[in-house]
Design a protein around this motif. Structure first.
Motif, PDB file in Angstrom:
ATOM      1  N   SER A 229      -3.154  13.376  -8.909  1.00 13.37           N
ATOM      2  CA  SER A 229      -3.669  13.294  -7.543  1.00 13.37           C
ATOM      3  C   SER A 229      -3.602  11.842  -7.086  1.00 13.37           C
ATOM      4  CB  SER A 229      -5.117  13.800  -7.483  1.00 13.37           C
ATOM      5  OG  SER A 229      -5.964  13.015  -8.297  1.00 13.37           O
ATOM      6  N   ASN A 230      -3.612  11.668  -5.806  1.00 13.43           N
ATOM      7  CA  ASN A 230      -3.741  10.363  -5.148  1.00 13.43           C
ATOM      8  C   ASN A 230      -2.463   9.531  -5.138  1.00 13.43           C
ATOM      9  OD1 ASN A 230      -5.412   8.470  -3.722  1.00 13.43           O
ATOM     10  ND2 ASN A 230      -5.382   7.200  -5.564  1.00 13.43           N
ATOM     11  N   SER A 231      -1.884   9.190  -6.318  1.00 14.16           N
ATOM     12  CA  SER A 231      -0.736   8.277  -6.274  1.00 14.16           C
ATOM     13  C   SER A 231       0.166   8.423  -7.493  1.00 14.16           C
ATOM     14  CB  SER A 231      -1.216   6.822  -6.163  1.00 14.16           C
ATOM     15  OG  SER A 231      -1.868   6.417  -7.353  1.00 14.16           O
ATOM     16  N   VAL A 232       1.417   7.999  -7.311  1.00 14.59           N
ATOM     17  CA  VAL A 232       2.401   7.878  -8.397  1.00 14.59           C
ATOM     18  C   VAL A 232       3.008   6.483  -8.284  1.00 14.59           C
ATOM     19  CG1 VAL A 232       4.555   8.735  -9.370  1.00 14.59           C
ATOM     20  CG2 VAL A 232       2.922  10.345  -8.374  1.00 14.59           C
ATOM     21  N   LYS A 233       2.856   5.686  -9.366  1.00 17.49           N
ATOM     22  CA  LYS A 233       3.321   4.304  -9.307  1.00 17.49           C
ATOM     23  C   LYS A 233       3.985   3.899 -10.620  1.00 17.49           C
ATOM     24  CE  LYS A 233      -0.123   2.807  -5.913  1.00 17.49           C
ATOM     25  NZ  LYS A 233      -1.228   1.877  -5.598  1.00 17.49           N
ATOM     26  N   PHE A 234       4.842   2.874 -10.538  1.00 22.99           N
ATOM     27  CA  PHE A 234       5.630   2.425 -11.679  1.00 22.99           C
ATOM     28  C   PHE A 234       5.568   0.896 -11.799  1.00 22.99           C
ATOM     29  CE2 PHE A 234       7.457   6.190  -9.789  1.00 22.99           C
ATOM     30  CZ  PHE A 234       7.707   7.022 -10.866  1.00 22.99           C
ATOM     31  N   ILE A 235       5.811   0.414 -13.023  1.00 24.01           N
ATOM     32  CA  ILE A 235       6.030  -1.012 -13.253  1.00 24.01           C
ATOM     33  C   ILE A 235       7.516  -1.195 -13.531  1.00 24.01           C
ATOM     34  CG2 ILE A 235       5.580  -2.942 -14.811  1.00 24.01           C
ATOM     35  CD1 ILE A 235       2.769  -1.868 -15.203  1.00 24.01           C
ATOM     36  N   PRO A 236       8.181  -2.113 -12.822  1.00 22.13           N
ATOM     37  CA  PRO A 236       9.648  -2.235 -12.935  1.00 22.13           C
ATOM     38  C   PRO A 236      10.068  -2.992 -14.199  1.00 22.13           C
ATOM     39  CG  PRO A 236       8.820  -3.865 -11.397  1.00 22.13           C
ATOM     40  CD  PRO A 236       7.626  -3.046 -11.828  1.00 22.13           C
ATOM     41  N   VAL A 237       9.991  -2.321 -15.348  1.00 17.53           N
ATOM     42  CA  VAL A 237      10.298  -2.993 -16.615  1.00 17.53           C
ATOM     43  C   VAL A 237      11.793  -3.114 -16.864  1.00 17.53           C
ATOM     44  CG1 VAL A 237       8.110  -2.338 -17.684  1.00 17.53           C
ATOM     45  CG2 VAL A 237      10.074  -0.801 -17.880  1.00 17.53           C
ATOM     46  N   GLY A 238      12.607  -2.311 -16.197  1.00 20.10           N
ATOM     47  CA  GLY A 238      14.046  -2.415 -16.395  1.00 20.10           C
ATOM     48  C   GLY A 238      14.599  -3.702 -15.794  1.00 20.10           C
ATOM     49  N   LYS A 239      15.636  -4.232 -16.426  1.00 22.28           N
ATOM     50  CA  LYS A 239      16.303  -5.384 -15.809  1.00 22.28           C
ATOM     51  C   LYS A 239      16.816  -4.973 -14.437  1.00 22.28           C
ATOM     52  CE  LYS A 239      19.203  -9.267 -17.173  1.00 22.28           C
ATOM     53  NZ  LYS A 239      20.058  -9.827 -18.242  1.00 22.28           N
TER      54      LYS A 239
END
Length: 452
Positions: A229-239
């Motif tokens: 619920s509420n949100s879907v977020k990512f940390i951009p760990v890929g080059k």
């Protein structure tokens, strides 16, 4: 003759003058702010109750989905040397102690495709809890780590004990088997205890990094199915990190450190599509880290799935116009009273004011069982009909009550339009109030203030 002239010019009692009546109506308007404030507190209380219920349901179903990884973790040996003096011989001996530390490497390329479907079936009491199911597919590849850059000798590296680590919120709401394919070999993710209070941690069993392919890469591919619920977020760990999200949610809010691509972003009544591409040069952290995975929450980005204005927000916004509605309605009755010389008692003003306040209790109670729009229509018709019928008995004709009914209809319609608007609410409200002021100035010009 002289007496009759004196009687005609005899000053009116102040308490029967138009000025005194205007002051009393003004005081009554301020007094009515007290029950109006009680109504606003009721709306706030019902809104807080909804938040409590929504939080209970989302805790069971699943909360925000935040994703950090995958990360390649490879252990390596470190040494410390300690000088020990023999008490008898006084000779100095060097004792060497071996420790295991870890190096963390982010992927060279990370791609994600997510499909988010809202679920409106969860209902508790009066409240519908809108949550979602997210089907997330990840693929990409790692390249062979450069340990020389980290000043670690090749013979100290434990290549055969490498693992893939994924950190994510909402472990309890993952609804799929967690298998990861590394160059056509399948490994299983297992949940691991760790100290991070924000993320849960998944990692594979040990594997030998020497399974790299001819290109010197380890390709990976895995999928995860979430209730959230509420949100879907990512940390951009890929080059190079590429994120693609499709959803049937019609009101997304794109948040975080990186903006979605404007060329491909689309939002319609049926849902939205958004893409992100983040390069290593766009983020201020390296591809490799020693000892532990760094805290990179400040670089989260993605989408928040929101209700633009829920029913309690709309009720709250409507109640904020309560003072305006009461004041303008009283002003209409006062102008009619002053122009037509019809006497309206302060008690009758009180009844009209209470009827206007009842509009908001009707509105919130009906909204909880239907839509805000239907509730607004029913409450508006009910209050206007009540005031118009009451006006017939006060004003003793049809012309003025019908004018009052038309004025209230226009006023409530105007307020409803403002509530529904977002970007142009201030503009439309300002223009509307300007026109209302102009109308009051026009009709009040006939009042003879000198003799009142």
């Amino acid at each position: 003759m002289e007496n009759s002239e004196n009687q005609e010019h005899q000053p009116t009692n102040f308490f029967q003058s138009t000025t005194a009546k205007l002051i009393m109506v003004g005081i009554l308007t301020l007094v009515l702010l007290i029950p109006l404030n009680f109504v606003q507190e009721l709306i706030f209380e019902r809104s807080e109750r909804k938040k409590e219920v929504v939080n209970e349901v989302t805790e069971l179903w699943g909360t925000d989905v935040h994703f950090y990884g995958p990360t390649l973790r490879i252990p390596y040996k470190t040494y410390t040397e300690t000088s020990v003096v023999d008490a008898k011989t006084k000779q100095v001996q060097i004792q060497k102690t071996t420790y295991i530390d870890y190096a963390y490497f982010f992927p060279e390329q990370l791609k994600n495709k997510s499909d988010i479907k809202k679920n409106t079936s969860l209902k508790r009491g009066l409240y519908n809890n809108v949550v979602f199911t997210a089907n997330m597919n990840f693929d990409g590849y790692f390249v062979k780590p450069n340990f020389e850059k980290l000043e670690i000798k090749n013979e100290d590296i434990l290549w055969n004990k490498a693992v893939i680590v994924v950190k994510t919120t909402n472990l309890k709401s993952i609804k799929s088997d967690l298998n990861i394919k590394l160059n056509n070999q399948t490994f299983v993710f297992e949940s691991k205890a760790q100290d991070d209070k924000f993320y849960g941690e998944l990692e594979t069993n040990n594997f030998d990094y020497n399974l790299v392919n001819a290109d010197g890469k380890i390709n990976f591919n895995f999928s995860m199915l979430y209730n959230g619920s509420n949100s879907v977020k990512f940390i951009p760990v890929g080059k190079t990190t590429t994120i693609n999200i499709d959803s049937d949610w019609e009101s997304p809010s794109f948040e975080g450190s990186f903006a979605a691509n404007t060329d491909s972003k689309t939002i319609t009544e049926k849902g939205f599509h958004a893409d992100w591409k983040v390069l290593h040069i766009n983020r201020p952290f390296a591809q490799e880290h020693l000892e532990k995975m760094p805290n990179l929450n400040e670089f989260l980005f993605g989408v928040k799935l929101i209700e633009t204005v829920d029913e309690y927000q709309q009720n709250e916004r409507a109640s904020k116009y309560g003072f305006l509605v009461i004041g303008l309605t009283f002003l209409i009755f006062f102008l009619i009273q002053s122009i037509s010389k019809i006497s309206i008692h302060i008690f009758q003003y009180s009844m009209i004011g209470l009827a206007l306040i009842m509009f908001y209790t009707l509105l919130i109670s009906i909204t909880e069982h239907s839509s805000f729009t239907l509730a607004y229509i029913i409450a508006t018709i009910s209050v206007i009909v009540m005031i118009v019928l009451y006006s017939f008995s006060i004003l003793k004709n049809r012309k003025f009550p019908l004018f009052i009914g038309a004025s209230l209809t226009a006023l409530y319609t105007f307020i409803f339009v403002i509530i529904q608007l977002e970007n142009y609410a201030l503009l439309v409200g300002s223009i509307g109030l300007f026109l209302i002021l102009g109308a009051v100035m026009y009709f009040s010009r006939k009042i003879d203030w000198k003799n009142n």
